[in-house]
Design a protein around this motif. Structure first.
Motif, PDB file in Angstrom:
ATOM      1  N   GLU A  47       0.809  -1.231   0.000  1.00 16.46           N
ATOM      2  CA  GLU A  47       0.000   0.000   0.000  1.00 16.46           C
ATOM      3  C   GLU A  47       0.837   1.273   0.000  1.00 16.46           C
ATOM      4  OE1 GLU A  47      -1.019   0.564   4.718  1.00 16.46           O
ATOM      5  OE2 GLU A  47      -2.291  -0.779   3.536  1.00 16.46           O
ATOM      6  N   GLU A  48       2.152   1.153   0.174  1.00 13.83           N
ATOM      7  CA  GLU A  48       3.014   2.334   0.177  1.00 13.83           C
ATOM      8  C   GLU A  48       3.775   2.509  -1.131  1.00 13.83           C
ATOM      9  OE1 GLU A  48       5.477   2.507   3.652  1.00 13.83           O
ATOM     10  OE2 GLU A  48       3.772   2.238   4.998  1.00 13.83           O
ATOM     11  N   SER A  49       3.424   1.777  -2.161  1.00 14.34           N
ATOM     12  CA  SER A  49       4.109   1.888  -3.450  1.00 14.34           C
ATOM     13  C   SER A  49       3.763   3.220  -4.116  1.00 14.34           C
ATOM     14  CB  SER A  49       3.718   0.732  -4.379  1.00 14.34           C
ATOM     15  OG  SER A  49       4.222   0.969  -5.674  1.00 14.34           O
ATOM     16  N   SER A  50       4.716   4.136  -4.082  1.00 15.67           N
ATOM     17  CA  SER A  50       4.497   5.443  -4.701  1.00 15.67           C
ATOM     18  C   SER A  50       4.286   5.315  -6.199  1.00 15.67           C
ATOM     19  CB  SER A  50       5.688   6.366  -4.422  1.00 15.67           C
ATOM     20  OG  SER A  50       5.780   6.623  -3.048  1.00 15.67           O
ATOM     21  N   ALA A  66       0.919   9.088  -3.319  1.00 13.93           N
ATOM     22  CA  ALA A  66       2.288   8.843  -3.800  1.00 13.93           C
ATOM     23  C   ALA A  66       3.257   9.794  -3.117  1.00 13.93           C
ATOM     24  CB  ALA A  66       2.358   9.004  -5.321  1.00 13.93           C
ATOM     25  N   LEU A  67       2.874  11.066  -3.026  1.00 16.75           N
ATOM     26  CA  LEU A  67       3.752  12.068  -2.408  1.00 16.75           C
ATOM     27  C   LEU A  67       3.830  11.904  -0.897  1.00 16.75           C
ATOM     28  CD1 LEU A  67       2.820  15.139  -4.599  1.00 16.75           C
ATOM     29  CD2 LEU A  67       5.005  13.903  -4.569  1.00 16.75           C
ATOM     30  N   SER A  68       2.793  11.384  -0.281  1.00 15.55           N
ATOM     31  CA  SER A  68       2.863  11.177   1.172  1.00 15.55           C
ATOM     32  C   SER A  68       3.877  10.080   1.504  1.00 15.55           C
ATOM     33  CB  SER A  68       1.493  10.840   1.756  1.00 15.55           C
ATOM     34  OG  SER A  68       1.105   9.522   1.443  1.00 15.55           O
ATOM     35  N   HIS A  69       4.018   9.111   0.617  1.00 11.94           N
ATOM     36  CA  HIS A  69       4.985   8.027   0.836  1.00 11.94           C
ATOM     37  C   HIS A  69       6.375   8.390   0.326  1.00 11.94           C
ATOM     38  CE1 HIS A  69       1.862   5.384   2.246  1.00 11.94           C
ATOM     39  NE2 HIS A  69       1.170   5.571   1.154  1.00 11.94           N
ATOM     40  N   LEU A  90       7.651  12.620 -10.728  1.00 14.17           N
ATOM     41  CA  LEU A  90       6.513  12.438 -11.623  1.00 14.17           C
ATOM     42  C   LEU A  90       5.179  12.694 -10.936  1.00 14.17           C
ATOM     43  CD1 LEU A  90       7.624   9.378 -13.771  1.00 14.17           C
ATOM     44  CD2 LEU A  90       7.519  11.788 -14.436  1.00 14.17           C
ATOM     45  N   ALA A  91       5.086  12.388  -9.667  1.00 16.53           N
ATOM     46  CA  ALA A  91       3.844  12.659  -8.946  1.00 16.53           C
ATOM     47  C   ALA A  91       3.617  14.168  -8.836  1.00 16.53           C
ATOM     48  CB  ALA A  91       3.853  12.003  -7.575  1.00 16.53           C
ATOM     49  N   HIS A  92       4.694  14.932  -8.605  1.00 14.89           N
ATOM     50  CA  HIS A  92       4.552  16.403  -8.574  1.00 14.89           C
ATOM     51  C   HIS A  92       4.100  16.916  -9.938  1.00 14.89           C
ATOM     52  CE1 HIS A  92       5.819  17.649  -4.588  1.00 14.89           C
ATOM     53  NE2 HIS A  92       6.794  16.763  -4.641  1.00 14.89           N
ATOM     54  N   ARG A  93       4.727  16.409 -10.986  1.00 15.31           N
ATOM     55  CA  ARG A  93       4.379  16.847 -12.348  1.00 15.31           C
ATOM     56  C   ARG A  93       2.933  16.474 -12.663  1.00 15.31           C
ATOM     57  NH1 ARG A  93       4.828  15.704 -18.010  1.00 15.31           N
ATOM     58  NH2 ARG A  93       6.027  17.326 -19.081  1.00 15.31           N
ATOM     59  N   ASN A  94       2.552  15.231 -12.385  1.00 12.18           N
ATOM     60  CA  ASN A  94       1.196  14.782 -12.691  1.00 12.18           C
ATOM     61  C   ASN A  94       0.146  15.524 -11.875  1.00 12.18           C
ATOM     62  OD1 ASN A  94       1.945  12.956 -14.676  1.00 12.18           O
ATOM     63  ND2 ASN A  94       2.170  11.276 -13.235  1.00 12.18           N
ATOM     64  N   LEU A  95       0.449  15.795 -10.616  1.00 13.95           N
ATOM     65  CA  LEU A  95      -0.494  16.545  -9.788  1.00 13.95           C
ATOM     66  C   LEU A  95      -0.612  17.980 -10.301  1.00 13.95           C
ATOM     67  CD1 LEU A  95      -2.420  16.405  -7.421  1.00 13.95           C
ATOM     68  CD2 LEU A  95      -0.494  16.815  -5.883  1.00 13.95           C
ATOM     69  N   GLY A  96       0.499  18.550 -10.736  1.00 14.99           N
ATOM     70  CA  GLY A  96       0.454  19.876 -11.339  1.00 14.99           C
ATOM     71  C   GLY A  96      -0.425  19.908 -12.580  1.00 14.99           C
ATOM     72  N   ILE A  97      -0.272  18.914 -13.438  1.00 12.96           N
ATOM     73  CA  ILE A  97      -1.096  18.821 -14.650  1.00 12.96           C
ATOM     74  C   ILE A  97      -2.567  18.691 -14.280  1.00 12.96           C
ATOM     75  CG2 ILE A  97      -1.655  17.318 -16.611  1.00 12.96           C
ATOM     76  CD1 ILE A  97       1.423  16.760 -16.787  1.00 12.96           C
ATOM     77  N   LEU A  98      -2.850  17.842 -13.305  1.00 12.93           N
ATOM     78  CA  LEU A  98      -4.236  17.661 -12.875  1.00 12.93           C
ATOM     79  C   LEU A  98      -4.833  18.977 -12.382  1.00 12.93           C
ATOM     80  CD1 LEU A  98      -6.452  15.421 -12.326  1.00 12.93           C
ATOM     81  CD2 LEU A  98      -5.636  15.499  -9.962  1.00 12.93           C
ATOM     82  N   TYR A  99      -4.094  19.673 -11.525  1.00 13.05           N
ATOM     83  CA  TYR A  99      -4.583  20.956 -11.002  1.00 13.05           C
ATOM     84  C   TYR A  99      -4.717  21.993 -12.121  1.00 13.05           C
ATOM     85  CZ  TYR A  99      -3.937  19.528  -6.112  1.00 13.05           C
ATOM     86  OH  TYR A  99      -4.027  18.919  -4.892  1.00 13.05           O
ATOM     87  N   ASP A 100      -3.773  22.014 -13.036  1.00 12.03           N
ATOM     88  CA  ASP A 100      -3.751  23.016 -14.095  1.00 12.03           C
ATOM     89  C   ASP A 100      -4.858  22.786 -15.112  1.00 12.03           C
ATOM     90  OD1 ASP A 100      -2.977  25.046 -15.856  1.00 12.03           O
ATOM     91  OD2 ASP A 100      -1.163  24.020 -16.524  1.00 12.03           O
ATOM     92  N   LEU A 101      -4.941  21.578 -15.649  1.00  9.43           N
ATOM     93  CA  LEU A 101      -5.811  21.326 -16.786  1.00  9.43           C
ATOM     94  C   LEU A 101      -7.191  20.781 -16.437  1.00  9.43           C
ATOM     95  CD1 LEU A 101      -3.205  19.727 -19.212  1.00  9.43           C
ATOM     96  CD2 LEU A 101      -3.895  22.137 -19.020  1.00  9.43           C
TER      97      LEU A 101
END
Length: 154
Positions: A66-69, A95-98, A104-115
């Motif tokens: 369950e901790e696999s980022s 992912a970022l909590s672990h 990539l999690a920062h980039r993907n979260l940024g894309i999600l928030y942006d787009l």
């Protein structure tokens, strides 16, 4: 198992996806406590544009660890592809909590928030975090940051 995964990666690179998936299913049966075959299967399923199947594969990996980022991040991609944006956000945040430095999690979260979620300030924060941790300039991302800075008035 390492040699088997290397062989499967070669098949993947040669675009022999059906054969790679069959060999991954064999590995999953032989090594039921390993996350890598589930994750690799999910990646192929994402490439095949079957995000529901990929979601199942990443959830299977998370049932083992369950901790696999990596699994959380890729689950976020599968969820985003299905339009499940809030769940995708939760997956990226997990992912970022672990692993707080998971680029990539920062980039993907940024894309999600942006787009997708219209949260430009949060997107900017994650894009900047990604760029800082990358240690070199990503020209495309640099342009995204400039655009967001204009939109949020920074």
């Amino acid at each position: 198992m390492t040699k088997a995964l290397q062989s499967i990666h070669r098949l993947y690179k040669k675009n022999k996806l059906e054969q790679a998936k069959q060999e991954l299913q064999t590995l999953i049966k032989a090594y039921p406590k390993q996350t890598a075959p589930h994750i690799d299967l999910g990646i192929i399923q994402l490439d095949e544009q079957t995000p529901q199947a990929a979601e199942q594969s990443f959830n299977a990996a998370l049932a083992i660890d369950e901790e696999s980022s990596t699994a959380h991040n890729l689950l976020g991609v599968a969820l985003r592809m299905q339009g499940k944006f809030k769940q995708a956000e939760q997956a990226y945040q997990a992912a970022l909590s672990h692993q707080p430095d998971y680029l990539l999690a920062h980039r993907n979260l940024g894309i999600l928030y942006d787009l997708y979620l219209a949260k430009p300030k949060q997107a900017l924060q994650h894009y900047q975090q990604y760029q800082t941790m990358l240690g070199s300039k990503d020209k495309e991302l640099e342009n995204w940051i400039i655009d967001l800075q204009r939109r949020v008035g920074k």
